[in-house]
Enzyme design. Structure first.
Site, PDB file in Angstrom:
ATOM      1  N   GLU A 115     -19.161 -13.951   3.882  1.00  0.00           N
ATOM      2  CA  GLU A 115     -19.547 -14.702   5.073  1.00  0.00           C
ATOM      3  C   GLU A 115     -18.886 -14.035   6.278  1.00  0.00           C
ATOM      4  O   GLU A 115     -17.778 -13.511   6.185  1.00  0.00           O
ATOM      5  CB  GLU A 115     -19.124 -16.163   4.940  1.00  0.00           C
ATOM      6  CG  GLU A 115     -19.960 -16.849   3.877  1.00  0.00           C
ATOM      7  CD  GLU A 115     -19.555 -18.292   3.628  1.00  0.00           C
ATOM      8  OE1 GLU A 115     -18.966 -18.921   4.509  1.00  0.00           O
ATOM      9  OE2 GLU A 115     -19.842 -18.777   2.516  1.00  0.00           O
ATOM     10  N   VAL A 118     -26.330 -17.540   1.194  1.00  0.00           N
ATOM     11  CA  VAL A 118     -26.851 -16.385   0.469  1.00  0.00           C
ATOM     12  C   VAL A 118     -28.370 -16.316   0.535  1.00  0.00           C
ATOM     13  O   VAL A 118     -28.941 -15.265   0.839  1.00  0.00           O
ATOM     14  CB  VAL A 118     -26.380 -16.433  -1.001  1.00  0.00           C
ATOM     15  CG1 VAL A 118     -27.164 -15.472  -1.870  1.00  0.00           C
ATOM     16  CG2 VAL A 118     -24.911 -16.076  -1.055  1.00  0.00           C
ATOM     17  N   LYS A 174     -19.981 -10.074 -11.682  1.00  0.00           N
ATOM     18  CA  LYS A 174     -19.770 -10.931 -10.503  1.00  0.00           C
ATOM     19  C   LYS A 174     -18.493 -11.775 -10.645  1.00  0.00           C
ATOM     20  O   LYS A 174     -17.638 -11.804  -9.758  1.00  0.00           O
ATOM     21  CB  LYS A 174     -20.996 -11.831 -10.293  1.00  0.00           C
ATOM     22  CG  LYS A 174     -20.868 -12.808  -9.155  1.00  0.00           C
ATOM     23  CD  LYS A 174     -20.709 -12.111  -7.807  1.00  0.00           C
ATOM     24  CE  LYS A 174     -20.261 -13.080  -6.743  1.00  0.00           C
ATOM     25  NZ  LYS A 174     -20.017 -12.471  -5.458  1.00  0.00           N
ATOM     26  N   CYS A 220     -16.223 -19.697  -2.650  1.00  0.00           N
ATOM     27  CA  CYS A 220     -16.465 -18.787  -3.787  1.00  0.00           C
ATOM     28  C   CYS A 220     -15.246 -18.507  -4.651  1.00  0.00           C
ATOM     29  O   CYS A 220     -15.254 -18.828  -5.831  1.00  0.00           O
ATOM     30  CB  CYS A 220     -17.048 -17.495  -3.244  1.00  0.00           C
ATOM     31  SG  CYS A 220     -18.631 -17.823  -2.472  1.00  0.00           S
ATOM     32  N   LEU A 230      -5.222  -7.107   0.620  1.00  0.00           N
ATOM     33  CA  LEU A 230      -3.766  -7.192   0.473  1.00  0.00           C
ATOM     34  C   LEU A 230      -3.174  -7.861   1.715  1.00  0.00           C
ATOM     35  O   LEU A 230      -2.079  -7.511   2.129  1.00  0.00           O
ATOM     36  CB  LEU A 230      -3.154  -5.797   0.293  1.00  0.00           C
ATOM     37  CG  LEU A 230      -3.363  -5.117  -1.065  1.00  0.00           C
ATOM     38  CD1 LEU A 230      -2.640  -3.763  -1.107  1.00  0.00           C
ATOM     39  CD2 LEU A 230      -2.870  -5.993  -2.225  1.00  0.00           C
ATOM     40  N   GLU A 247     -24.757 -11.311  -5.954  1.00  0.00           N
ATOM     41  CA  GLU A 247     -24.624 -10.974  -4.544  1.00  0.00           C
ATOM     42  C   GLU A 247     -23.137 -10.809  -4.200  1.00  0.00           C
ATOM     43  O   GLU A 247     -22.319 -11.614  -4.606  1.00  0.00           O
ATOM     44  CB  GLU A 247     -25.252 -12.089  -3.691  1.00  0.00           C
ATOM     45  CG  GLU A 247     -25.209 -11.822  -2.213  1.00  0.00           C
ATOM     46  CD  GLU A 247     -25.724 -10.423  -1.872  1.00  0.00           C
ATOM     47  OE1 GLU A 247     -26.859 -10.088  -2.241  1.00  0.00           O
ATOM     48  OE2 GLU A 247     -24.974  -9.643  -1.243  1.00  0.00           O
TER      49      GLU A 247
END
Ligand code: NAD
Ligand code: UGA
Length: 431
Positions: free
Chosen positions: A155, A11, A204, A260, A250, A151
């Site tokens: 990736e 990030v 977030k 994350c 999906l 943010e």
């Protein structure tokens, strides 16, 4: 504008480089000297499409510099982004020790007004804690604001995501900080949502947890599809055509990995509990996710029948395509199980092999998919790299010892595979 970014990982490096490319002067800092030394030589320590070129270009233009000195960042930047890691502790809490350490250092060097922005993903009320930490360690009467600017980049598409976000969220407690951050982001032309700091922090965690929920939901549905021979791809398409649902996130398969979703779902569960709310829904999201790997492994077991002297090849190692990131990659759990069964493991990934070498012992790293297929009883599709979708499957079949492919990402056409003579087991598309 003069921008500082502390933490030069996925990030921080993308954020710093993109801000520099927009014409700002950016200093990126990291306490990993090796990383900074490499960046000073123009070497980008991660694989992220398009990043190398942007780093080199902006360094040459003298808009982007790298340092290990937080002092330098604080002295020279009007806005300071904290983009260090916030990994999971064993109990699921977010480990805020890196954020805390950086806050203390910023405080030490603060002499005039600065905006300190949480870019790292943090639990709600971290902004308050960062503010009080800085107040405690800074000299008296120095003015500063703490803001939250989560943010949302992914990736593999990080630069595109950073420069074209669906929204920019700015959580602030002063008009001064709001105006400066709005000015910084103005060139992006994306909608800016201004909130208080706590709401931005929750946006977030809630967004990542919602996307993870979507994935677990479709994975649960895929298991029903398997039981009756229905097709999860058609089901997802049909659901996704409803604009209220949408087709994205999906895709059924091995579940979500990466640095994350797993940690952010855990951290959201954990902070909710501390605040007096049991987020059972998210506990179930985690359980469904863990069960996807178990179901995948059970397919290997039942289709190989006798596990003795078997060789299995993994197509892909990274937690998703277009990255070399191995954090919480489903491949690690699958390989762990295969090794426990004493199955010989061969692996190939277009980008993640250098980063995997220290993580994976006792597996054979192959130079390409054809070397991988040679002598295998079974191939497992773990990461849906585009190049795997273009394989010469007739050649692959000739090289393999047996004709079994188990696909954790549904990349192949089942009719085509069956026509070539494969036994093809996919996810949520009947047995
Ligand atoms: P990362 O591990 O790639 O990078 C973090 C960097 O911070 C490392 O280079 C580390 O050396 C540095 N660091 C740690 N302590 C430091 C200190 N005291 N001083 C200076 N540098 C220090 O992590 P990442 O993937 O870039 O994630 C950073 C944050 O952004 C996390 O909170 C994550 O949840 C969030 N985030 C990540 C993504 C993603 O796609 N990776 C997307 C959105 C948000
Ligand atoms: C995710 C979010 O998409 C970003 O918006 C967010 O900024 C980032 O986390 C973060 O906070 O760090 P990322 O982890 O890079 O980004 O990757 P995703 O594309 O979201 O995929 C995450 C995992 O979910 C991968 O393992 C992927 O294979 C899996 N996934 C994704 C599915 O299993 N099915 C899907 O339909 C989509």
């Amino acid at each position: 504008m003069r921008i500082g970014v502390i933490g030069t990982g996925y990030v921080g490096l993308v954020t710093g480089t993109c801000f520099a490319n927009l014409g700002n002067y950016v200093i990126c800092a990291d306490n990993n000297k090796k990383k900074i030394d490499a960046l000073l030589k123009g070497k980008v320590p991660i694989y992220e499409p398009g990043l190398d070129e942007l780093v080199v270009h902006n360094t040459k233009q003298k808009r982007l510099t790298f340092t290990t000195s937080i002092k330098k960042v604080v002295e020279k930047s009007d806005i300071i982004f904290i983009a260090v890691g916030t990994p999971s502790k064993k109990n699921g809490d977010a480990d805020l020790s890196f954020v805390g350490a950086v806050a203390k250092q910023i405080a030490k060097y603060l002499t005039k007004y600065r905006i300190i922005v949480e870019k790292s993903t943090v639990p709600v009320k971290t902004g308050e804690w960062v503010k009080s930490t800085i107040e405690r360690f800074a000299r008296k009467n120095v003015k500063f604001d703490v803001a939250s600017n989560p943010e949302f980049l992914r990736e593999g598409t990080a630069i595109k995501d950073f420069l074209n976000p669906d929204r920019i969220v700015i959580g602030v407690s002063s008009k001064r900080a709001e105006n400066m951050l709005k000015k910084l982001y103005a060139p992006l032309k994306s909608p800016i949502l201004v909130t208080d700091v706590k709401s931005a922090e929750i946006i977030k965690h809630a967004s990542n947890s919602f996307l993870a929920t979507k994935i677990s939901f479709i994975n649960a549905v895929s298991n029903i599809c398997e039981k009756v021979g229905a097709d999860i791809l058609k089901v997802a398409e049909g659901m996704g055509m409803d604009k209220r649902i949408g087709r994205q996130f999906l895709s059924a398969g091995l579940g979500f990995g990466g640095s994350c979703f797993p940690k952010d779902v855990d951290a959201f569960i954990s902070i909710s509990k501390k605040l007096g709310y049991d987020f059972d829904l998210l506990e179930e999201v985690r359980r469904v996710n863990a069960r996807q790997i178990e179901l995948f492994v059970s397919k290997i077991k039942s289709n190989l029948i006798n596990l003795k002297d078997k060789t299995v090849g993994l197509l892909g190692l990274a937690f998703k395509p277009e990255t070399d990131d191995m954090r919480e990659a489903p491949s690690l759990k699958v390989i762990d199980w295969l090794k426990k069964q004493k199955i010989k493991v061969k692996v190939f990934d277009p980008k993640a092999m250098p980063k995997s070498k220290d993580l994976l012992k006792g597996v054979k790293f192959c130079k390409d998919t054809y070397e991988l297929a040679k002598g295998c009883d079974c191939l497992l599709v773990i990461t849906e790299w585009n190049e795997f979708k273009q394989l010469d499957l007739v050649r692959i079949k000739r090289l393999m010892k047996r004709n079994l492919i188990i696909d954790g990402r549904n990349i192949f056409d089942s009719v085509n595979l069956k026509n070539i003579g494969f036994k093809y087991i996919s996810t949520g598309r009947g047995r």
